[in-house]
Design a protein around this motif. Structure first.
Motif, short mmCIF file in Angstrom:
data_model
loop_
_atom_site.label_atom_id
_atom_site.label_comp_id
_atom_site.label_asym_id
_atom_site.label_seq_id
_atom_site.Cartn_x
_atom_site.Cartn_y
_atom_site.Cartn_z
N ARG A 242 15.64 88.83 20.14
CA ARG A 242 15.27 89.94 19.23
C ARG A 242 13.79 90.32 19.45
O ARG A 242 13.44 91.48 19.62
CB ARG A 242 15.51 89.51 17.78
CG ARG A 242 15.47 90.64 16.76
CD ARG A 242 15.64 90.10 15.34
NE ARG A 242 14.51 89.29 14.91
CZ ARG A 242 13.35 89.76 14.46
NH1 ARG A 242 13.17 91.06 14.40
NH2 ARG A 242 12.37 88.96 14.11
N ILE A 243 12.94 89.28 19.52
CA ILE A 243 11.51 89.52 19.71
C ILE A 243 11.26 90.16 21.08
O ILE A 243 10.52 91.15 21.20
CB ILE A 243 10.72 88.19 19.55
CG1 ILE A 243 10.79 87.74 18.10
CG2 ILE A 243 9.28 88.34 20.02
CD1 ILE A 243 10.34 86.32 17.86
N LEU A 244 11.93 89.61 22.11
CA LEU A 244 11.73 90.14 23.47
C LEU A 244 12.15 91.61 23.56
O LEU A 244 11.43 92.43 24.15
CB LEU A 244 12.56 89.32 24.46
CG LEU A 244 11.91 88.07 25.03
CD1 LEU A 244 12.90 87.31 25.89
CD2 LEU A 244 10.67 88.44 25.87
N ARG A 245 13.29 91.93 22.95
CA ARG A 245 13.76 93.33 23.01
C ARG A 245 12.72 94.27 22.42
O ARG A 245 12.44 95.34 22.98
CB ARG A 245 15.09 93.47 22.25
CG ARG A 245 16.28 93.06 23.07
CD ARG A 245 17.59 93.62 22.51
NE ARG A 245 18.69 92.92 23.14
CZ ARG A 245 19.27 91.83 22.63
NH1 ARG A 245 18.87 91.34 21.47
NH2 ARG A 245 20.26 91.23 23.27
N LEU A 246 12.15 93.88 21.27
CA LEU A 246 11.14 94.72 20.62
C LEU A 246 9.91 94.87 21.52
O LEU A 246 9.41 95.98 21.72
CB LEU A 246 10.71 94.08 19.29
CG LEU A 246 11.72 94.13 18.15
CD1 LEU A 246 11.24 93.31 16.96
CD2 LEU A 246 11.94 95.58 17.71
N LEU A 247 9.45 93.75 22.09
CA LEU A 247 8.24 93.78 22.92
C LEU A 247 8.46 94.56 24.21
O LEU A 247 7.57 95.27 24.67
CB LEU A 247 7.76 92.35 23.22
CG LEU A 247 7.30 91.53 22.01
CD1 LEU A 247 6.99 90.10 22.42
CD2 LEU A 247 6.05 92.16 21.38
N LEU A 248 9.67 94.43 24.77
CA LEU A 248 9.95 95.11 26.04
C LEU A 248 9.92 96.63 25.90
O LEU A 248 9.73 97.35 26.88
CB LEU A 248 11.30 94.65 26.61
CG LEU A 248 11.31 93.23 27.21
CD1 LEU A 248 12.74 92.74 27.46
CD2 LEU A 248 10.51 93.20 28.52
N ARG A 268 6.97 80.11 28.55
CA ARG A 268 6.84 81.50 29.03
C ARG A 268 7.83 81.79 30.16
O ARG A 268 8.44 82.86 30.21
CB ARG A 268 5.40 81.72 29.52
CG ARG A 268 5.14 83.17 29.81
CD ARG A 268 3.70 83.51 30.14
NE ARG A 268 2.80 82.39 30.22
CZ ARG A 268 1.84 82.28 31.14
NH1 ARG A 268 1.71 83.20 32.06
NH2 ARG A 268 1.02 81.27 31.15
N ASN A 269 7.99 80.83 31.08
CA ASN A 269 8.90 81.06 32.22
C ASN A 269 10.34 81.28 31.75
O ASN A 269 11.06 82.12 32.28
CB ASN A 269 8.89 79.86 33.16
CG ASN A 269 7.62 79.83 33.97
OD1 ASN A 269 6.87 80.81 33.94
ND2 ASN A 269 7.37 78.73 34.65
N THR A 270 10.74 80.49 30.74
CA THR A 270 12.10 80.64 30.19
C THR A 270 12.27 82.05 29.63
O THR A 270 13.29 82.71 29.86
CB THR A 270 12.33 79.60 29.06
OG1 THR A 270 11.98 78.33 29.56
CG2 THR A 270 13.75 79.61 28.54
N LEU A 271 11.24 82.50 28.90
CA LEU A 271 11.34 83.81 28.27
C LEU A 271 11.25 84.94 29.31
O LEU A 271 11.88 85.99 29.13
CB LEU A 271 10.25 83.96 27.20
CG LEU A 271 10.49 83.08 25.97
CD1 LEU A 271 9.33 83.14 25.01
CD2 LEU A 271 11.78 83.48 25.25
N TYR A 272 10.53 84.69 30.39
CA TYR A 272 10.45 85.70 31.44
C TYR A 272 11.84 85.90 32.08
O TYR A 272 12.31 87.02 32.24
CB TYR A 272 9.42 85.26 32.49
CG TYR A 272 9.24 86.27 33.60
CD1 TYR A 272 8.66 87.52 33.35
CD2 TYR A 272 9.67 85.98 34.89
CE1 TYR A 272 8.53 88.45 34.36
CE2 TYR A 272 9.54 86.91 35.91
CZ TYR A 272 8.96 88.14 35.64
OH TYR A 272 8.84 89.07 36.65
N GLU A 273 12.50 84.76 32.38
CA GLU A 273 13.87 84.83 32.94
C GLU A 273 14.79 85.55 31.97
O GLU A 273 15.63 86.36 32.35
CB GLU A 273 14.43 83.42 33.19
CG GLU A 273 13.69 82.60 34.24
CD GLU A 273 13.81 83.21 35.63
OE1 GLU A 273 14.84 83.83 35.90
OE2 GLU A 273 12.86 83.07 36.42
N ARG A 274 14.65 85.22 30.71
CA ARG A 274 15.48 85.80 29.65
C ARG A 274 15.24 87.33 29.58
O ARG A 274 16.18 88.12 29.45
CB ARG A 274 15.08 85.11 28.34
CG ARG A 274 16.01 85.25 27.20
CD ARG A 274 17.21 84.35 27.29
NE ARG A 274 18.25 84.92 26.45
CZ ARG A 274 19.53 84.71 26.58
NH1 ARG A 274 19.97 83.92 27.52
NH2 ARG A 274 20.41 85.29 25.79
#
Ligand code: SAM
Length: 287
Positions: A242-248, A268-274
């Motif tokens: 949810r957070i990533l979608r908003l930031l992207l 960070r690497n996990t979230l980058y892949e995500r």
């Protein structure tokens, strides 16, 4: 008068498929003991051939005769004969017969000596890449969908990874039920044919698992361990998405991953892949 001690009963794991996984100690014990109680004597023929063990050293100890055979085993151990207990593959008593025999031997004052060795659940967990330090071994779910769903409901809130065994003819129906009851967001790791020629380990969201299996009949063949991430990880992943979608929407991928990592404490690497996965899924979804 001194009480006569029983000879030891060895609990010996056997390879999941690759005979090269047999340890020197397993080999020594199976060769040296006076007899071997095996889940299925025909199934063990290949292993015995490999070890040059005569077939008549072995007798059947399966789920249907375990109680009766336990008595026979105690008599033989009392007579000073050492023995080994094996199942078709992996560790006896792990979703396999053996526990009743072990309990009976211990109740009779015997010594049970377990050897470490192959176990499909542990082998799969080691390659799952799931960061959870804890996991629950469940084994086989009920074969019928209604009972399976009821069993899954009881596991819904469990915060750590869940480890299941499943038969090939039920794997598609099982992952479909898991997606409905545990949630499509969770990560599923399918570990198929471990240690064998067609070994495959594949991680994907539970919601995509059924379609992935159905896309290729080969993927439904063989033996399976299914590992599902826990409820806590599922909640964290959903929140991170949810957070990533908003930031992207507002910034480049790397920056979004860095900020999301600061907010969620997920690497960070996990979230980058995500983030990359979310972007590619967005591109594939027709608007
Ligand atoms: N006692 C065994 C152990 O220690 O893992 C498990 C026996 S249980 C009757 C058989 C199930 O274990 C299979 O249906 C499958 O779910 C899992 N299994 C056994 N061998 C496997 C393999 N090579 N790859 C994946 N799963 C396996």
């Amino acid at each position: 008068m001194t009480e006569k001690r029983l000879a030891p009963l060895y609990v010996v794991p056997t390879p999941l498929g690759n005979l090269g996984d047999l340890s020197a100690r397993q080999r020594d014990i199976l060769t040296c003991v006076d007899w071997i109680a095996a889940e299925d004597t025909r199934h063990c023929a290949l292993l015995f051939q490999h070890l040059k063990i005569p077939g008549n050293k072995c007798f059947a100890a399966h789920a249907h005769n375990e109680q009766a055979i336990a008595e026979r085993i105690v008599v033989r151990l009392s007579a000073g004969e050492s023995g080994a207990l094996i199942s078709d593959a992996g560790t006896p008593a792990i979703s396999d017969p053996g526990a009743r025999i072990v309990a009976r031997v211990r109740a009779a004052g015997g010594v049970v000596i377990p050897l470490p060795g192959p176990c499909a659940a542990v082998t799969a967990i080691s390659a799952s890449g799931l960061p959870d330090a804890h996991w629950l071994f469940y084994g086989f779910l009920p074969p019928k969908s209604g009972q399976r769903r009821t069993a899954l409901v009881a596991l819904q809130a469990f915060p750590h990874a869940l480890v299941f065994y499943e038969a090939p003819h039920r794997v598609t129906a099982s992952v479909a039920d898991m997606a409905v009851i545990l949630g499509e967001q969770r990560t599923l790791v399918l570990a198929r044919e471990l240690t064998k020629r067609f070994e495959q380990i594949h991680a994907l969201p539970l919601g995509e698992a059924r379609a992935w299996l159905e896309a290729d009949a080969q993927r439904q063949k063989g033996e399976f361990v299914l590992i599902v991430s826990g409820a806590r990880v599922a909640r964290e992943t959903a929140e991170a998405d949810r957070i990533l979608r908003l930031l992207l929407e507002e910034m480049p991928t790397k920056q979004a991953a860095r900020l999301a990592a600061a907010i969620t404490d997920i690497p960070r690497n996990t979230l980058y892949e995500r983030a990359l996965a979310l972007q590619s899924r967005k591109q594939q979804t027709p608007s």
